[in-house]
Design a protein around this motif. Structure first.
Motif, PDB file in Angstrom:
ATOM      1  N   UNK A  54     -12.184  39.360  16.484  1.00  0.00           N
ATOM      2  CA  UNK A  54     -11.817  40.015  17.736  1.00  0.00           C
ATOM      3  C   UNK A  54     -13.065  40.543  18.422  1.00  0.00           C
ATOM      4  N   UNK A  55     -13.700  41.520  17.808  1.00  0.00           N
ATOM      5  CA  UNK A  55     -14.877  42.138  18.432  1.00  0.00           C
ATOM      6  C   UNK A  55     -15.986  41.127  18.666  1.00  0.00           C
ATOM      7  N   UNK A  56     -16.186  40.230  17.715  1.00  0.00           N
ATOM      8  CA  UNK A  56     -17.234  39.222  17.850  1.00  0.00           C
ATOM      9  C   UNK A  56     -16.981  38.277  19.007  1.00  0.00           C
ATOM     10  N   UNK A  57     -15.723  37.911  19.204  1.00  0.00           N
ATOM     11  CA  UNK A  57     -15.377  37.013  20.307  1.00  0.00           C
ATOM     12  C   UNK A  57     -15.492  37.750  21.637  1.00  0.00           C
ATOM     13  N   UNK A  58     -14.966  38.963  21.707  1.00  0.00           N
ATOM     14  CA  UNK A  58     -15.008  39.744  22.951  1.00  0.00           C
ATOM     15  C   UNK A  58     -16.456  40.024  23.343  1.00  0.00           C
ATOM     16  N   UNK A 114      -1.484  41.259  17.809  1.00  0.00           N
ATOM     17  CA  UNK A 114      -1.179  42.299  18.804  1.00  0.00           C
ATOM     18  C   UNK A 114      -2.423  42.664  19.616  1.00  0.00           C
ATOM     19  N   UNK A 115      -3.558  42.817  18.959  1.00  0.00           N
ATOM     20  CA  UNK A 115      -4.796  43.149  19.676  1.00  0.00           C
ATOM     21  C   UNK A 115      -5.186  42.039  20.641  1.00  0.00           C
ATOM     22  N   UNK A 116      -5.105  40.818  20.183  1.00  0.00           N
ATOM     23  CA  UNK A 116      -5.494  39.686  21.022  1.00  0.00           C
ATOM     24  C   UNK A 116      -4.567  39.540  22.223  1.00  0.00           C
ATOM     25  N   UNK A 117      -3.263  39.622  22.001  1.00  0.00           N
ATOM     26  CA  UNK A 117      -2.317  39.488  23.108  1.00  0.00           C
ATOM     27  C   UNK A 117      -2.512  40.625  24.106  1.00  0.00           C
ATOM     28  N   UNK A 130       0.478  37.174  37.079  1.00  0.00           N
ATOM     29  CA  UNK A 130       1.560  38.156  36.940  1.00  0.00           C
ATOM     30  C   UNK A 130       2.727  37.684  36.082  1.00  0.00           C
ATOM     31  N   UNK A 131       2.742  36.439  35.686  1.00  0.00           N
ATOM     32  CA  UNK A 131       3.842  35.945  34.848  1.00  0.00           C
ATOM     33  C   UNK A 131       3.869  36.746  33.554  1.00  0.00           C
ATOM     34  N   UNK A 132       4.979  37.434  33.264  1.00  0.00           N
ATOM     35  CA  UNK A 132       5.022  38.299  32.083  1.00  0.00           C
ATOM     36  C   UNK A 132       4.741  37.567  30.764  1.00  0.00           C
ATOM     37  N   UNK A 133       5.120  36.310  30.684  1.00  0.00           N
ATOM     38  CA  UNK A 133       4.940  35.551  29.436  1.00  0.00           C
ATOM     39  C   UNK A 133       3.550  34.939  29.315  1.00  0.00           C
ATOM     40  N   UNK A 138      -0.627  31.840  26.502  1.00  0.00           N
ATOM     41  CA  UNK A 138      -2.031  31.467  26.295  1.00  0.00           C
ATOM     42  C   UNK A 138      -2.430  31.636  24.839  1.00  0.00           C
ATOM     43  N   UNK A 139      -2.043  32.767  24.266  1.00  0.00           N
ATOM     44  CA  UNK A 139      -2.410  33.029  22.879  1.00  0.00           C
ATOM     45  C   UNK A 139      -1.719  32.051  21.936  1.00  0.00           C
ATOM     46  N   UNK A 140      -0.436  31.815  22.160  1.00  0.00           N
ATOM     47  CA  UNK A 140       0.301  30.880  21.297  1.00  0.00           C
ATOM     48  C   UNK A 140      -0.285  29.475  21.387  1.00  0.00           C
ATOM     49  N   UNK A 141      -0.714  29.091  22.574  1.00  0.00           N
ATOM     50  CA  UNK A 141      -1.340  27.779  22.731  1.00  0.00           C
ATOM     51  C   UNK A 141      -2.634  27.710  21.921  1.00  0.00           C
TER      52      UNK A 141
END
Length: 166
Positions: A54-58, A114-117, A130-133, A138-141
């Motif tokens: 997470x932190x490394x990618x961000x 959860x952190x990534x989403x 603005x699409x809620x999903x 994107x994450x699931x893909x």
């Protein structure tokens, strides 16, 4: 890093003190000099994964880019983050498989998801998507492409197409 490589290559059964020490050309005693016991090692391994993945990618994102470009950059980093020293493309699928039989790993994977989403959701809002999903899609893909073992070019093209459609 040896633990990540062993997990990616052979699954959680490879995460044994003796096997890891042997792979590193060290003794089992030196393993226990660094770690209290195997559960301590596994806990620290998961903590390092959470930090790096997470932190490394961000940290690799360019803060000077506008939000949409940063979101695109994040999507590309998500499919390119396959350092062989760190277990390569098989690490996250191996962690997800391990999570099916280990509660501590399942909790770590759930925290990471959860952190990534949440981060993707914030970037989507900043980028005017603005699409809620959208964040979950994107994450699931990205996760699905990794599990499927798609190459970087194919995965990158799929991520770019999803962003374009959003």
């Amino acid at each position: 890093m040896a633990g990540f490589r062993a997990l990616a290559r052979s699954g959680p059964s490879a995460l044994r003190a003796e096997a890891l020490a042997r792979d590193l050309g060290a003794t089992k005693g030196s393993f226990y000099w660094h770690f209290k016991d195997l559960p301590d090692y596994l806990s620290r391994l998961l903590g390092l994964w959470e930090e790096r993945a997470f932190d490394g990618v961000i940290a690799g994102l360019d803060p000077a880019l506008p939000p949409r470009a940063r979101l695109e950059q994040l999507c590309m980093l998500a499919v390119e983050f396959r350092d062989p020293v760190y277990g390569g493309a098989q690490l996250e699928p191996a962690l997800r498989a391990w999570a099916l039989s280990n509660a501590e790993v399942a909790q770590a994977v759930a925290r990471m998801d959860a952190r990534r989403v949440a981060y993707v959701a914030a970037l989507c809002r900043e980028a005017g998507i603005t699409a809620p999903a959208a964040p979950v899609m994107l994450y699931a893909l990205a996760v699905g492409l990794e599990i499927m073992g798609e190459g970087e070019r194919e995965a990158g093209a799929a991520m770019a197409e999803m962003l374009r459609r959003l």
